[in-house]
Design a protein around this motif. Structure first.
Motif, PDB file in Angstrom:
ATOM      1  N   ALA A   1       4.860  -7.414   3.704  1.00 35.40           N
ATOM      2  CA  ALA A   1       3.458  -7.749   4.177  1.00 35.40           C
ATOM      3  C   ALA A   1       2.584  -6.506   3.324  1.00 35.40           C
ATOM      4  CB  ALA A   1       3.176  -7.768   5.227  1.00 35.40           C
ATOM      5  N   LEU A   2       3.216  -5.335   3.332  1.00 29.69           N
ATOM      6  CA  LEU A   2       2.209  -4.161   2.831  1.00 29.69           C
ATOM      7  C   LEU A   2       2.254  -4.467   1.361  1.00 29.69           C
ATOM      8  CD1 LEU A   2       1.152  -1.132   2.987  1.00 29.69           C
ATOM      9  CD2 LEU A   2       3.318  -0.297   2.798  1.00 29.69           C
ATOM     10  N   ASP A   3       3.371  -4.861   0.696  1.00 28.09           N
ATOM     11  CA  ASP A   3       3.172  -5.157  -0.743  1.00 28.09           C
ATOM     12  C   ASP A   3       2.243  -6.169  -1.113  1.00 28.09           C
ATOM     13  OD1 ASP A   3       4.502  -4.869  -3.287  1.00 28.09           O
ATOM     14  OD2 ASP A   3       5.291  -6.987  -3.181  1.00 28.09           O
ATOM     15  N   GLU A   4       2.264  -7.056  -0.379  1.00 25.43           N
ATOM     16  CA  GLU A   4       1.187  -8.398  -0.517  1.00 25.43           C
ATOM     17  C   GLU A   4      -0.035  -8.005  -0.351  1.00 25.43           C
ATOM     18  OE1 GLU A   4       2.044 -10.914  -2.169  1.00 25.43           O
ATOM     19  OE2 GLU A   4       4.098 -10.432  -1.766  1.00 25.43           O
ATOM     20  N   ILE A   5      -0.567  -7.054   0.631  1.00 21.93           N
ATOM     21  CA  ILE A   5      -1.783  -6.398   0.753  1.00 21.93           C
ATOM     22  C   ILE A   5      -2.154  -5.674  -0.434  1.00 21.93           C
ATOM     23  CG2 ILE A   5      -3.187  -4.975   2.513  1.00 21.93           C
ATOM     24  CD1 ILE A   5      -2.725  -7.630   3.334  1.00 21.93           C
ATOM     25  N   GLN A   6      -1.337  -4.863  -0.693  1.00 17.40           N
ATOM     26  CA  GLN A   6      -1.510  -3.744  -1.768  1.00 17.40           C
ATOM     27  C   GLN A   6      -2.099  -4.910  -3.118  1.00 17.40           C
ATOM     28  OE1 GLN A   6       1.708  -1.276  -1.868  1.00 17.40           O
ATOM     29  NE2 GLN A   6       0.365   0.282  -0.445  1.00 17.40           N
TER      30      GLN A   6
END
Length: 462
Positions: free
Chosen positions: A407-412
């Motif tokens: 999820a963090l990767d997608e948000i970034q």
């Protein structure tokens, strides 16, 4: 996956005890229970109110199996959200099996592992992360792991994720609306507010991800390797920590040929101590295998305790420093506690010399149990207990950790797209993937294989 049949299982540990609890859940649970129960006051279970207790007997035809207490929980106001009854009987294994076999003949089937909690999830009584916390709560064996499981089961983690998902979903809807009016070239989503939201989500995700380092070791226990040369008191220290004669102690060097492990709770945190074979050059084949295992255990440990005989420092000080440097260089990221044992044999001048040569040294006497509490406090200082005291959310589940990273990767990616004026349709794809990962944590997105893997690890009856 919709389950309507009635399931039965023993809800208390197997074996003989004072009482045992047999749980039935399903649409016909109360009807099936009523068919084998004879109330001492001639009550029909099917007509009784929810959350009531009834004394009577379990009858197999004209044969009385046991005097029991039956609890009624009518859906949706039950743990599973279905009609549920619990039969409290005497704890004889014979009685337990006779009652369960009778209920199977009356139309129940044996519950699969975790099936009661699975039904609670499917019926909306718990989300998936809360359901997983039930298993963690059952397996918790110290105050810290119990506190984390309780916090998660009450929905602390779920609420944080649900709030982030809802806010992101609102912006995703506005982005989708922009795509519907692409020819109009209008913006419904305020880019400044969207950027602030992404920053906030990124901050929370990083905090949760960072907490896994603490949560994972708290859940599984913190492995501590006790290493050093032979006959410096490693086994004596283990016995002093555990307050029992767990390891064999002898004046003969090389007594410990294999690793010995035991657990101790310090300040509510579980520590797993590993007493290893003494490190030295040897031609003994068995002892050599033990020494090789010592280095394997150092590799696996979170903390290394290096023990040496402080009374021999004058003679072997140079060699000791070489060994310490070797461990520090080989394992630079592991906390290292340097302990001088047999400090009760030292003069004041020798103590001062040791502290000047090795400032971080901790002087103890394992035999006399002096300084052992100081060691425990130092070990506890390596664990971030501040988050526990502040009741912050701590991630302990590897599946959650993996979804948070994704999820963090997608948000970034979304954040980068926003900063580089990427088209809304491409950002929308990354937002959907982030929402998907959030949903995987709470169970808003799921599949039968995932549920099967999760609930297969539960005990039967829960």
């Amino acid at each position: 996956m919709i389950l309507h049949d009635s399931i039965v299982a023993l809800a208390t540990p197997s074996g003989a005890g004072a009482i045992a609890v047999i749980r039935i859940s399903g649409q016909d649970a109360i009807t099936i229970g009523n068919s084998v129960f004879k109330s001492i006051k001639n009550k029909e279970l099917t007509t009784q109110k929810t959350h009531t207790l009834h004394l009577g007997h379990i009858m197999d035809g004209s044969k009385t199996l046991d005097e029991v207490l039956v609890s009624i929980f009518k859906g949706p106001n039950s743990y599973t959200g279905e009609n549920t009854i619990e039969i409290s009987c005497h704890g004889s294994t014979y009685i337990q099996q006779q009652i369960i076999q009778l209920l199977l003949r009356k139309g129940c089937r044996m519950a699969d592992p975790g099936e009661f909690t699975l039904r609670a999830f499917l019926n909306g009584k718990l989300d998936l992360s809360q359901a997983e916390a039930v298993a963690d709560l059952i397996s918790s064996d110290n105050e810290a792991s119990h506190q984390i499981a309780m916090q998660q089961m009450r929905g602390g983690f779920s609420n944080e994720i649900a709030k982030l998902r809802e806010e992101l979903l609102n912006f995703a809807s506005l982005i989708e609306l922009e795509l519907d009016f692409a020819e109009e070239d209008v913006e419904f989503a305020d880019r400044t507010q969207f950027h602030e939201l992404l920053n906030r989500i990124e901050f929370v995700l990083k905090r949760l991800i960072d907490s896994f380092a603490v949560g994972n070791v708290i859940k599984n226990g913190i492995p501590v390797a006790i290493v050093g040369e032979p006959n410096v008191g490693k086994s004596t220290l283990l016995n002093a920590l555990l307050n029992e004669e767990r390891a064999i102690v002898s004046e003969i060097a090389g007594t410990t040929r294999d690793t010995i492990e035991d657990e101790l709770v310090i300040g509510g945190i579980g520590f797993r101590f590993i007493d290893t074979a003494g490190i030295r050059e040897t031609e003994d084949v068995v002892e050599s295998i033990g020494i090789r295992k010592t280095f394997e255990k150092i590799e696996q440990a979170q903390v290394v305790v290096f023990l040496f005989d402080s009374s021999e420092f004058k003679v072997s000080g140079l060699k000791l420093k070489v060994e310490l440097e070797k461990i520090k260089n080989q394992f630079p990221l592991k906390p290292l506690v340097i302990i001088g044992n047999k400090a009760d044999k030292l003069e004041e001048s020798e103590i001062g010399n040791l502290k000047s040569e090795i400032p971080e040294i901790l002087l103890i006497s394992a035999k006399e149990k002096l300084g052992v509490e100081d060691l425990k406090n130092q070990l506890l200082s390596f664990v971030n207990t501040g988050a526990l005291r502040n009741n912050e959310t701590i991630v302990t589940n590897t599946r959650h950790y993996d979804s948070l990273l994704k999820a963090l990767d997608e948000i970034q990616k979304v954040k980068f797209g926003l900063e580089t004026n990427l088209s809304s349709d491409l950002m929308a794809l990354d937002i959907k993937e982030a929402l998907y990962q959030f949903g995987m944590i709470t169970g808003q997105v799921t599949n039968d294989e995932l549920l099967g893997n999760i609930f297969a690890n539960f005990c039967i009856g829960k």
